[in-house]
Motif scaffolding. Structure first.
Motif, PDB file in Angstrom:
ATOM      1  N   THR A  70       0.940  -1.371  -0.096  1.00  0.00           N
ATOM      2  CA  THR A  70       0.017   0.045  -0.017  1.00  0.00           C
ATOM      3  C   THR A  70       0.666   0.979   0.006  1.00  0.00           C
ATOM      4  N   GLU A  71       2.160   0.964  -0.131  1.00  0.00           N
ATOM      5  CA  GLU A  71       3.091   2.268  -0.036  1.00  0.00           C
ATOM      6  C   GLU A  71       2.949   3.103  -1.446  1.00  0.00           C
ATOM      7  N   LYS A  72       3.077   4.177  -1.148  1.00  0.00           N
ATOM      8  CA  LYS A  72       3.006   5.314  -2.457  1.00  0.00           C
ATOM      9  C   LYS A  72       3.796   4.867  -3.516  1.00  0.00           C
ATOM     10  N   GLU A  73       2.915   4.825  -4.781  1.00  0.00           N
ATOM     11  CA  GLU A  73       3.698   4.357  -5.970  1.00  0.00           C
ATOM     12  C   GLU A  73       4.494   5.331  -6.576  1.00  0.00           C
ATOM     13  N   SER A  74       5.444   5.196  -7.230  1.00  0.00           N
ATOM     14  CA  SER A  74       6.536   5.773  -7.879  1.00  0.00           C
ATOM     15  C   SER A  74       5.770   6.254  -9.087  1.00  0.00           C
ATOM     16  N   THR A  75       5.947   7.578  -9.654  1.00  0.00           N
ATOM     17  CA  THR A  75       5.409   7.982 -10.664  1.00  0.00           C
ATOM     18  C   THR A  75       5.823   7.395 -12.106  1.00  0.00           C
ATOM     19  N   PHE A  76       4.820   7.520 -12.778  1.00  0.00           N
ATOM     20  CA  PHE A  76       5.011   6.631 -14.290  1.00  0.00           C
ATOM     21  C   PHE A  76       6.340   7.257 -14.895  1.00  0.00           C
ATOM     22  N   ASP A  77       6.397   8.661 -14.885  1.00  0.00           N
ATOM     23  CA  ASP A  77       7.686   9.381 -15.290  1.00  0.00           C
ATOM     24  C   ASP A  77       8.814   8.874 -14.702  1.00  0.00           C
ATOM     25  N   GLU A  78       8.911   8.618 -13.276  1.00  0.00           N
ATOM     26  CA  GLU A  78      10.024   8.295 -12.641  1.00  0.00           C
ATOM     27  C   GLU A  78      10.634   6.879 -13.195  1.00  0.00           C
ATOM     28  N   VAL A  79       9.592   5.961 -13.264  1.00  0.00           N
ATOM     29  CA  VAL A  79       9.628   4.736 -13.591  1.00  0.00           C
ATOM     30  C   VAL A  79      10.233   4.580 -14.941  1.00  0.00           C
ATOM     31  N   THR A  80       9.792   5.323 -15.904  1.00  0.00           N
ATOM     32  CA  THR A  80      10.076   5.259 -17.283  1.00  0.00           C
ATOM     33  C   THR A  80      11.207   6.129 -17.607  1.00  0.00           C
ATOM     34  N   HIS A  81      11.841   6.901 -16.905  1.00  0.00           N
ATOM     35  CA  HIS A  81      12.740   7.802 -17.353  1.00  0.00           C
ATOM     36  C   HIS A  81      13.955   7.569 -16.430  1.00  0.00           C
ATOM     37  N   TYR A  82      13.923   6.365 -15.679  1.00  0.00           N
ATOM     38  CA  TYR A  82      15.330   6.122 -14.979  1.00  0.00           C
ATOM     39  C   TYR A  82      15.466   4.770 -14.919  1.00  0.00           C
ATOM     40  N   ASN A  83      16.171   4.279 -16.074  1.00  0.00           N
ATOM     41  CA  ASN A  83      16.317   2.708 -16.270  1.00  0.00           C
ATOM     42  C   ASN A  83      17.490   2.344 -16.379  1.00  0.00           C
ATOM     43  N   ASN A  84      17.729   0.965 -15.992  1.00  0.00           N
ATOM     44  CA  ASN A  84      18.703   0.199 -16.328  1.00  0.00           C
ATOM     45  C   ASN A  84      18.505  -0.737 -17.556  1.00  0.00           C
ATOM     46  N   PHE A  85      18.948  -0.751 -18.702  1.00  0.00           N
ATOM     47  CA  PHE A  85      18.642  -1.433 -19.793  1.00  0.00           C
ATOM     48  C   PHE A  85      19.639  -1.263 -20.610  1.00  0.00           C
ATOM     49  N   TYR A  86      21.017  -1.953 -20.286  1.00  0.00           N
ATOM     50  CA  TYR A  86      22.125  -1.681 -20.860  1.00  0.00           C
ATOM     51  C   TYR A  86      22.199  -1.878 -22.337  1.00  0.00           C
ATOM     52  N   GLU A  87      21.158  -2.627 -22.904  1.00  0.00           N
ATOM     53  CA  GLU A  87      21.167  -2.928 -24.632  1.00  0.00           C
ATOM     54  C   GLU A  87      20.982  -1.669 -24.993  1.00  0.00           C
ATOM     55  N   PHE A  88      20.238  -0.661 -24.379  1.00  0.00           N
ATOM     56  CA  PHE A  88      19.994   0.604 -25.062  1.00  0.00           C
ATOM     57  C   PHE A  88      20.714   1.952 -24.374  1.00  0.00           C
ATOM     58  N   GLY A  89      21.865   1.455 -23.889  1.00  0.00           N
ATOM     59  CA  GLY A  89      22.624   2.650 -23.181  1.00  0.00           C
ATOM     60  C   GLY A  89      22.829   2.448 -21.885  1.00  0.00           C
ATOM     61  N   VAL A  90      24.116   2.739 -21.324  1.00  0.00           N
ATOM     62  CA  VAL A  90      24.189   2.596 -19.940  1.00  0.00           C
ATOM     63  C   VAL A  90      23.879   3.738 -18.952  1.00  0.00           C
ATOM     64  N   ASP A  91      23.313   4.741 -19.561  1.00  0.00           N
ATOM     65  CA  ASP A  91      22.841   6.144 -18.781  1.00  0.00           C
ATOM     66  C   ASP A  91      21.514   5.744 -18.483  1.00  0.00           C
ATOM     67  N   LYS A  92      21.122   6.199 -17.135  1.00  0.00           N
ATOM     68  CA  LYS A  92      19.567   6.114 -16.769  1.00  0.00           C
ATOM     69  C   LYS A  92      18.580   6.674 -17.807  1.00  0.00           C
ATOM     70  N   ASP A  93      18.983   7.647 -18.534  1.00  0.00           N
ATOM     71  CA  ASP A  93      18.006   8.482 -19.413  1.00  0.00           C
ATOM     72  C   ASP A  93      18.146   7.921 -20.840  1.00  0.00           C
ATOM     73  N   GLN A  94      18.826   6.848 -20.968  1.00  0.00           N
ATOM     74  CA  GLN A  94      19.106   6.609 -22.429  1.00  0.00           C
ATOM     75  C   GLN A  94      18.001   5.496 -22.744  1.00  0.00           C
ATOM     76  N   PRO A  95      17.688   4.513 -21.997  1.00  0.00           N
ATOM     77  CA  PRO A  95      16.608   3.509 -22.420  1.00  0.00           C
ATOM     78  C   PRO A  95      15.552   4.210 -23.038  1.00  0.00           C
ATOM     79  N   ALA A  96      15.121   5.289 -22.416  1.00  0.00           N
ATOM     80  CA  ALA A  96      13.599   6.043 -22.680  1.00  0.00           C
ATOM     81  C   ALA A  96      14.053   6.472 -24.156  1.00  0.00           C
ATOM     82  N   LYS A  97      15.000   6.910 -24.486  1.00  0.00           N
ATOM     83  CA  LYS A  97      15.406   7.358 -26.010  1.00  0.00           C
ATOM     84  C   LYS A  97      15.377   6.625 -26.772  1.00  0.00           C
ATOM     85  N   ASN A  98      16.528   5.638 -26.375  1.00  0.00           N
ATOM     86  CA  ASN A  98      16.912   4.930 -27.409  1.00  0.00           C
ATOM     87  C   ASN A  98      16.097   3.585 -27.800  1.00  0.00           C
ATOM     88  N   ALA A  99      15.142   3.226 -26.908  1.00  0.00           N
ATOM     89  CA  ALA A  99      14.301   2.017 -27.101  1.00  0.00           C
ATOM     90  C   ALA A  99      13.048   2.384 -27.649  1.00  0.00           C
TER      91      ALA A  99
END
Ligand code: MTE
Length: 320
Positions: A70-99
């Motif tokens: 029941t904890e407060k959810e993170s915002t959609f924006d936080e969860v989708t713009h701070y990612n680890n997905f190294y196939e699309f880049g190693v910076d946190k903001d890169q997957p959102a752009k490169n994927a």
């Protein structure tokens, strides 16, 4: 949920650079120039569109789960713009752009290995395989940040029921999609790709282990592992492998990407544990994205009632 408010702080403010650059530092030390080249960038792309994804989403009426926090959810924006997905880049903001252009249709997940019936499931089949539930889980990255996400999916054990693992199946191995044509940044990831992960069979069959097809009422955004990923809420986030194409029931402990990359720092189990520090930083506390002050990290990320019995008699310092 409404996501119109522009945050006062960026993620770079709330998560110290030294934490999220730590793994990159390791990669740099290993000589991966690509990782070094992108280390200077860190701010979010705050101009990205924000949606009340739940209301407008593909899955508006989901079954609620008793496993949800029941904890407060993170915002959609936080969860989708701070990612680890190294196939699309190693910076946190890169997957959102490169994927953005990542092609996720058609998609199949092959289930193989020590099973009675090997099967290939299309995404349409996966979506109909069991009732979809919303599971609001805490997600704790080994780097020391955390989020709360309303994932969508069903227990991975539903797949096992269909393929019927045999007596030799003791572990489950997972493999992500990898195509340099679509993921050119993968060349500079500094880790061996395709990304692979694994669980002991009893961990994989624990009802918390989620085959995840969406979040915030909608399909998974590409940067979060579209079209289908695994979510294991009591383990560090790197165990929650994205964009999977293969599930294999196997007899021996399967290779895992971060464990192959640096076995001293990343073990096979990787259960969230505030009492076992990473060799280069404490795991006692974490910073929830969007918050300023750190909070204590919970044993098994707070899921001890559901999973502690899986590790009875095991020295969690040895099996880290
Ligand atoms: N899966 C693949 N294929 N590639 C990755 O780089 N990163 C892992 C995990 N799964 C990763 C992956 C790590 S380190 C974390 S913390 C989570 O995905 C992040 O998931 P999120 O971006 O949806 O928060």
């Amino acid at each position: 949920m409404m996501l119109q408010r522009k945050p006062d702080l960026t993620h770079a403010d709330v998560t110290p650079k030294e934490i999220y650059f730590n793994r990159r530092k390791f990669l740099q030390a290993m000589g991966f120039a690509g990782a070094a080249a992108v280390a200077g960038k860190g701010l979010l792309d705050l101009a990205s569109p924000r949606l009340d994804a739940r209301a407008a989403g593909k899955f508006p009426n989901l079954a609620k789960s008793p496993f949800s926090t029941t904890e407060k959810e993170s915002t959609f924006d936080e969860v989708t713009h701070y990612n680890n997905f190294y196939e699309f880049g190693v910076d946190k903001d890169q997957p959102a752009k490169n994927a953005q252009k990542f092609r996720t249709t058609p998609w199949t997940v092959s289930v193989e290995g020590e099973v009675k019936t090997k099967r290939k499931f299309s995404m349409d089949e996966i979506l109909k395989l069991a009732p979809l539930e919303e599971r609001i889980y805490r997600h704790r990255c080994v780097e020391g940040w955390s989020i709360v996400v309303p994932w969508i999916g069903f227990s991975l054990s539903e797949i096992a029921k269909l393929v019927e693992p045999g007596p030799k199946a003791k572990y489950v191995a997972f493999e992500s999609y990898y195509d340099l044509g679509q993921m050119p940044e993968g060349k500079y990831a500094g880790i061996q790709l395709p990304y692979v992960e694994g669980l002991r069979l009893d961990e994989a069959m624990n009802p918390l282990t989620l085959l995840c097809v969406g979040m915030y009422g909608d399909s998974l955004p590409n940067q979060d592992g579209a079209p289908v990923r695994i979510v294991i809420p009591w383990k560090y986030g790197f165990k929650s492998i994205k964009s999977i194409v293969k599930i294999r029931f196997v007899s021996g402990e399967p290779p895992c990407t971060w464990n192959i990359t640096n076995p001293r720092e990343y073990g096979f189990y990787s259960n969230v544990n505030p009492n076992v520090d990473h060799p280069r930083w404490s795991q006692a506390k974490e910073r929830r994205l969007g918050e300023i002050f750190k909070r204590p990290t919970l044993l098994f990320n707070g899921y001890q009632d559901q999973v502690a019995s899986l590790y009875t008699g095991m020295d969690l310092k040895k099996y880290y």
